[in-house]
Design an enzyme around this catalytic site. Structure first.
Site, PDB file in Angstrom:
ATOM      1  N   ASP A  59       0.801  -1.229   0.000  1.00  0.00           N
ATOM      2  CA  ASP A  59       0.000   0.000   0.000  1.00  0.00           C
ATOM      3  C   ASP A  59       0.836   1.283   0.000  1.00  0.00           C
ATOM      4  O   ASP A  59       0.296   2.358   0.280  1.00  0.00           O
ATOM      5  CB  ASP A  59      -0.910   0.005   1.237  1.00  0.00           C
ATOM      6  N   GLU A  64      -0.473   9.403   2.164  1.00  0.00           N
ATOM      7  CA  GLU A  64      -1.224  10.253   3.099  1.00  0.00           C
ATOM      8  C   GLU A  64      -1.333   9.656   4.506  1.00  0.00           C
ATOM      9  O   GLU A  64      -1.364  10.375   5.497  1.00  0.00           O
ATOM     10  CB  GLU A  64      -2.652  10.460   2.553  1.00  0.00           C
ATOM     11  N   ASP A  65      -1.379   8.324   4.561  1.00  0.00           N
ATOM     12  CA  ASP A  65      -1.653   7.690   5.851  1.00  0.00           C
ATOM     13  C   ASP A  65      -0.478   7.705   6.815  1.00  0.00           C
ATOM     14  O   ASP A  65      -0.644   7.414   7.993  1.00  0.00           O
ATOM     15  CB  ASP A  65      -2.133   6.246   5.617  1.00  0.00           C
ATOM     16  N   ARG A  84       1.471  -1.780   7.104  1.00  0.00           N
ATOM     17  CA  ARG A  84       1.756  -0.462   6.556  1.00  0.00           C
ATOM     18  C   ARG A  84       2.777   0.317   7.388  1.00  0.00           C
ATOM     19  O   ARG A  84       3.170   1.415   7.007  1.00  0.00           O
ATOM     20  CB  ARG A  84       0.443   0.319   6.416  1.00  0.00           C
ATOM     21  N   ARG A 134      -8.871   2.010  12.009  1.00  0.00           N
ATOM     22  CA  ARG A 134      -7.436   2.316  12.032  1.00  0.00           C
ATOM     23  C   ARG A 134      -7.041   3.350  13.095  1.00  0.00           C
ATOM     24  O   ARG A 134      -5.886   3.417  13.503  1.00  0.00           O
ATOM     25  CB  ARG A 134      -7.002   2.861  10.668  1.00  0.00           C
ATOM     26  N   HIS A 164     -11.934   5.537   5.974  1.00  0.00           N
ATOM     27  CA  HIS A 164     -11.311   6.692   6.633  1.00  0.00           C
ATOM     28  C   HIS A 164     -12.265   7.886   6.682  1.00  0.00           C
ATOM     29  O   HIS A 164     -13.192   7.981   5.862  1.00  0.00           O
ATOM     30  CB  HIS A 164     -10.070   7.127   5.833  1.00  0.00           C
ATOM     31  N   CYS A 252      -5.316  10.183  -0.828  1.00  0.00           N
ATOM     32  CA  CYS A 252      -4.383   9.200  -0.265  1.00  0.00           C
ATOM     33  C   CYS A 252      -3.023   9.173  -0.950  1.00  0.00           C
ATOM     34  O   CYS A 252      -2.036   8.782  -0.344  1.00  0.00           O
ATOM     35  CB  CYS A 252      -4.928   7.780  -0.410  1.00  0.00           C
TER      36      CYS A 252
HETATM   37  C1  CIR Z   1      -5.477   0.447   3.157  1.00  0.00           C
HETATM   38  O1  CIR Z   1      -6.426  -0.292   3.417  1.00  0.00           O
HETATM   39  O2  CIR Z   1      -4.750   0.910   4.037  1.00  0.00           O
HETATM   40  C2  CIR Z   1      -5.189   0.761   1.720  1.00  0.00           C
HETATM   41  N1  CIR Z   1      -5.523  -0.368   0.905  1.00  0.00           N
HETATM   42  C3  CIR Z   1      -5.953   1.984   1.268  1.00  0.00           C
HETATM   43  C4  CIR Z   1      -5.528   3.230   1.968  1.00  0.00           C
HETATM   44  C5  CIR Z   1      -6.201   4.442   1.439  1.00  0.00           C
HETATM   45  N2  CIR Z   1      -5.745   5.593   2.124  1.00  0.00           N
HETATM   46  C6  CIR Z   1      -6.497   6.657   2.392  1.00  0.00           C
HETATM   47  O3  CIR Z   1      -7.689   6.653   2.137  1.00  0.00           O
HETATM   48  N3  CIR Z   1      -5.919   7.661   3.024  1.00  0.00           N
END
Ligand code: CIR
Length: 259
Positions: A59, A64-65, A84, A134, A164, A252
């Protein structure tokens, strides 16, 4: 403006999935869409800082995460999905060139303080944190401790049926939010103008505001796009449906920060 982006991992098809079922992903198409997304950011005046993909982090494109970036400092998160967590290091090094970087405590009162940047929406000096699979109360408390000295408040927002907070609500202009009211409790945003997504486009609330007037929005949502335009928001579209199979949207795939 600087936009930090990261390449699409060769392991992208093994991404985390929460609300979508796994579909075959065309890696080449995902990469072409990502390149077009980067080009759109450049066309809107961003200077790109591209980080290489990590073959061990499916991922990693969803930078962004890994961090919450404010004008005053950058806060590294402890992402909610264990797969992640290794994504944070390289983004931290990139951010360190532009901001003081601090790390969110990983535990508060014995509770894990995991946080995905996708759960943090800044509206002026208010940071809204989605209570999701999360992110939660412990992370909100840890974040509050770091940002309160800089004059930011932190408020928790209730979510349902989406990954999110920014899947359900984003800011599209000063004091104007784009939201899917079925997925987010909008009470904490009372007094703010809300543009609702078209009910046939539940995923359309994710828009990336670049500068003051323009947002980047997925081309797949024409009905919501018309609502945005009617509200006076300028919209640039990008095709991101291959990235969306991994539950990612337009916010993201970058961290946009003022130089
Ligand atoms: C996840 O589940 O962490 C990734 N497949 C998708 C993350 C998307 N990120 C976001 O919306 N900030």
């Amino acid at each position: 403006m600087i936009a930090i982006t990261r390449g699409v991992s060769p392991a992208f098809a093994d991404c985390e999935l929460t609300h979508l079922s796994r579909e075959p992903i065309d890696l080449g198409r995902a990469r072409r869409q990502h390149a077009a997304y980067e080009a759109a950011l450049e066309a809107l005046g961003c200077r790109l800082e591209r980080l290489p993909a990590d073959p061990g982090a499916p991922d990693c494109v969803f930078v962004e995460d890994t961090a919450v970036v404010l004008d005053e400092l950058a806060i590294l998160t402890c992402p909610g999905a264990e797969s992640r967590r290794r994504e944070v290091g390289p983004v931290a090094s990139a951010l360190a060139r532009h901001r003081q970087v601090v790390r969110l405590e990983s535990e508060v009162s014995g509770e894990p303080a995991t946080l995905d940047g996708g759960d943090v929406l800044r509206v002026g000096r208010r940071l809204f944190v989605g209570r999701s699979a999360r992110s939660g109360e412990a992370a909100a408390a840890a974040l509050r401790g770091l940002v309160a000295p800089h004059g930011y408040s932190v408020e928790l927002v209730e979510l349902r049926d989406c990954l999110h907070l920014k899947t359900a609500v984003t800011e599209v202009a000063e004091g104007v939010l784009l939201a899917n009211p079925r997925w987010v409790d909008l009470a904490p945003f009372a007094g703010t103008r809300i543009v609702a997504v078209d009910s046939e486009e539940p995923f359309a609330a994710n828009a990336l505001r670049i500068g003051v007037e323009v947002v980047l929005h997925a081309a797949a949502y024409p009905r919501t796009r018309r609502r945005l335009q009617a509200a006076g928001v300028q919209v640039r579209t990008v095709e991101v449906d291959e990235l969306a199979k991994a539950e990612g949207g337009v916010t993201c795939c970058s961290i946009v920060l003022a130089e």
